[in-house]
Design a protein around this motif. Structure first.
Motif, PDB file in Angstrom:
ATOM      1  N   GLY A  72       0.815  -1.209   0.000  1.00 12.44           N
ATOM      2  CA  GLY A  72       0.000   0.000   0.000  1.00 12.44           C
ATOM      3  C   GLY A  72       0.849   1.258   0.000  1.00 12.44           C
ATOM      4  N   PHE A  73       1.988   1.232   0.741  1.00 12.52           N
ATOM      5  CA  PHE A  73       2.881   2.390   0.765  1.00 12.52           C
ATOM      6  C   PHE A  73       3.482   2.649  -0.617  1.00 12.52           C
ATOM      7  CE2 PHE A  73       7.265   3.955   1.213  1.00 12.52           C
ATOM      8  CZ  PHE A  73       7.021   5.194   1.787  1.00 12.52           C
ATOM      9  N   VAL A  74       3.931   1.586  -1.284  1.00 13.60           N
ATOM     10  CA  VAL A  74       4.522   1.738  -2.617  1.00 13.60           C
ATOM     11  C   VAL A  74       3.502   2.308  -3.596  1.00 13.60           C
ATOM     12  CG1 VAL A  74       5.501   0.468  -4.567  1.00 13.60           C
ATOM     13  CG2 VAL A  74       6.233  -0.060  -2.244  1.00 13.60           C
ATOM     14  N   VAL A  75       2.304   1.765  -3.571  1.00 13.38           N
ATOM     15  CA  VAL A  75       1.262   2.264  -4.469  1.00 13.38           C
ATOM     16  C   VAL A  75       0.972   3.733  -4.185  1.00 13.38           C
ATOM     17  CG1 VAL A  75      -1.174   2.036  -5.101  1.00 13.38           C
ATOM     18  CG2 VAL A  75       0.234  -0.007  -4.828  1.00 13.38           C
ATOM     19  N   GLY A  76       0.958   4.097  -2.895  1.00 18.56           N
ATOM     20  CA  GLY A  76       0.699   5.485  -2.546  1.00 18.56           C
ATOM     21  C   GLY A  76       1.795   6.425  -3.044  1.00 18.56           C
ATOM     22  N   VAL A  77       3.067   6.001  -2.901  1.00 22.23           N
ATOM     23  CA  VAL A  77       4.180   6.833  -3.371  1.00 22.23           C
ATOM     24  C   VAL A  77       4.113   7.027  -4.876  1.00 22.23           C
ATOM     25  CG1 VAL A  77       6.687   6.901  -3.630  1.00 22.23           C
ATOM     26  CG2 VAL A  77       5.673   6.268  -1.434  1.00 22.23           C
ATOM     27  N   PHE A  97       0.976  11.739  -9.524  1.00 22.89           N
ATOM     28  CA  PHE A  97      -0.152  11.824 -10.460  1.00 22.89           C
ATOM     29  C   PHE A  97      -1.327  12.545  -9.819  1.00 22.89           C
ATOM     30  CE2 PHE A  97      -4.188   9.994 -11.887  1.00 22.89           C
ATOM     31  CZ  PHE A  97      -4.164  10.366 -13.226  1.00 22.89           C
ATOM     32  N   LEU A  98      -1.605  12.219  -8.542  1.00 26.61           N
ATOM     33  CA  LEU A  98      -2.710  12.871  -7.858  1.00 26.61           C
ATOM     34  C   LEU A  98      -2.458  14.363  -7.682  1.00 26.61           C
ATOM     35  CD1 LEU A  98      -3.542  10.208  -5.099  1.00 26.61           C
ATOM     36  CD2 LEU A  98      -4.833  10.700  -7.182  1.00 26.61           C
ATOM     37  N   ALA A  99      -1.189  14.720  -7.375  1.00 25.41           N
ATOM     38  CA  ALA A  99      -0.856  16.146  -7.218  1.00 25.41           C
ATOM     39  C   ALA A  99      -1.052  16.896  -8.528  1.00 25.41           C
ATOM     40  CB  ALA A  99       0.588  16.278  -6.738  1.00 25.41           C
ATOM     41  N   TRP A 100      -0.585  16.279  -9.642  1.00 28.32           N
ATOM     42  CA  TRP A 100      -0.755  16.930 -10.957  1.00 28.32           C
ATOM     43  C   TRP A 100      -2.233  17.066 -11.309  1.00 28.32           C
ATOM     44  CZ3 TRP A 100      -2.897  14.742 -15.401  1.00 28.32           C
ATOM     45  CH2 TRP A 100      -2.796  15.521 -16.560  1.00 28.32           C
ATOM     46  N   LYS A 101      -2.990  16.008 -11.015  1.00 27.40           N
ATOM     47  CA  LYS A 101      -4.414  16.035 -11.331  1.00 27.40           C
ATOM     48  C   LYS A 101      -5.136  17.095 -10.513  1.00 27.40           C
ATOM     49  CE  LYS A 101      -7.756  14.259 -13.754  1.00 27.40           C
ATOM     50  NZ  LYS A 101      -7.719  14.332 -15.239  1.00 27.40           N
TER      51      LYS A 101
END
Length: 270
Positions: A196-201, A206-210
């Motif tokens: 879960g940590f890897v997926v979050g990193v 991408f989330l910040a850009w979006k």
């Protein structure tokens, strides 16, 4: 504790045979001149079965009899080979399913009705001398027995019991379940957390850009000018209006973007 009297049918080709059932209890046999009582629900019926549960509700010996009827003709009465007492009812072991839900030991038992209770015995495998007992009178869905220790197996068996006749069934087949070892559980939690940590990193940029795109277009949307307001000539050919040429400028109005106005103002200043 449902009791049914059944019998073999009388076959008459082309006709329907009907049956009538009567019972005789201890009172009728000894104090009412050996009289018989008709069971109204089983009078002139066409099926070969009669529910006698309500009629033999006392724990005393009963006799039952049935005869066939065809029109005005009736057969002789056929009686039981021996008297029946409901305390001799053979109880079968309950259907049971043992479940390990995490560290919780659970058991599912079939619903048999309000007359039945269940005696449940459970123990840690290898420690039969420390057997625990739990009596259940009403079955809702799942019965919680105990909290299990990691890495241990637990076994369960059960029997039915009817208080009205003080009789129990044999035990059901023993079932054993185990709980997952604590070390394995911790390893699983660690692996899942790391994944879960890897997926979050990876997903954070991408989330910040979006989110930046969403705020940009929400707060400062791009406005597209209609074609009628777009400049079709070079700014160098625009007419600079003076006070005495106001009337002529009214027919030659052009909309200039703010950044071009600033450039023209700088050129004029120089």
């Amino acid at each position: 504790m449902k009791h049914f009297l059944t019998w073999n049918p009388v076959i008459v080709p082309g006709d329907t045979v009907r049956y009538s059932v009567e019972f005789q209890g201890e009172y009728e046999r000894y104090y009412a001149n050996e009289s018989w009582i008709a069971i109204s629900e089983c009078s002139l019926i066409i099926v070969t079965q009669c529910d006698v549960t309500e009629d033999i509700s006392a724990t005393v010996p009963y006799n039952l009899r049935v005869r066939a009827n065809l029109g005005s003709q009736s057969s002789k009465w056929s009686t039981l080979n021996g008297l029946f007492n409901r305390k001799t009812t053979f109880l079968t072991p309950p259907m049971m399913k043992v479940i390990a839900d995490g560290y919780h030991l659970l058991v599912e038992l079939e619903e048999l009705g309000p007359a039945f209770q269940f005696h449940i015995f459970y123990w840690r495998k290898g420690q039969e001398n420390e057997m625990h007992k739990k009596t259940v009178k009403e079955i809702s869905s799942v019965v919680h027995l105990d909290t299990m220790e990691a890495g241990a197996d637990y076994c369960v068996k059960a029997q039915t019991y009817v208080e009205a006749i003080n009789r129990s069934s044999n035990f059901s087949q023993m079932q054993c379940v185990g709980v997952q070892d604590g070390g394995s559980t911790w390893l699983t939690i660690t692996v899942v957390s790391f994944a879960g940590f890897v997926v979050g990193v990876l997903a954070l940029p991408f989330l910040a850009w979006k989110m930046s795109q969403i705020f940009q277009y929400s707060c400062c949307p791009v406005v597209v000018l209609p074609d009628t307001l777009k400049i079709t000539e070079s700014p160098a050919k625009l007419i600079h209006c003076r006070s005495e040429e106001t009337e002529g400028c009214d027919v030659a109005v052009h909309v200039i973007p703010p950044e071009e106005i600033l450039q023209l103002w700088i050129q004029d200043a120089l």
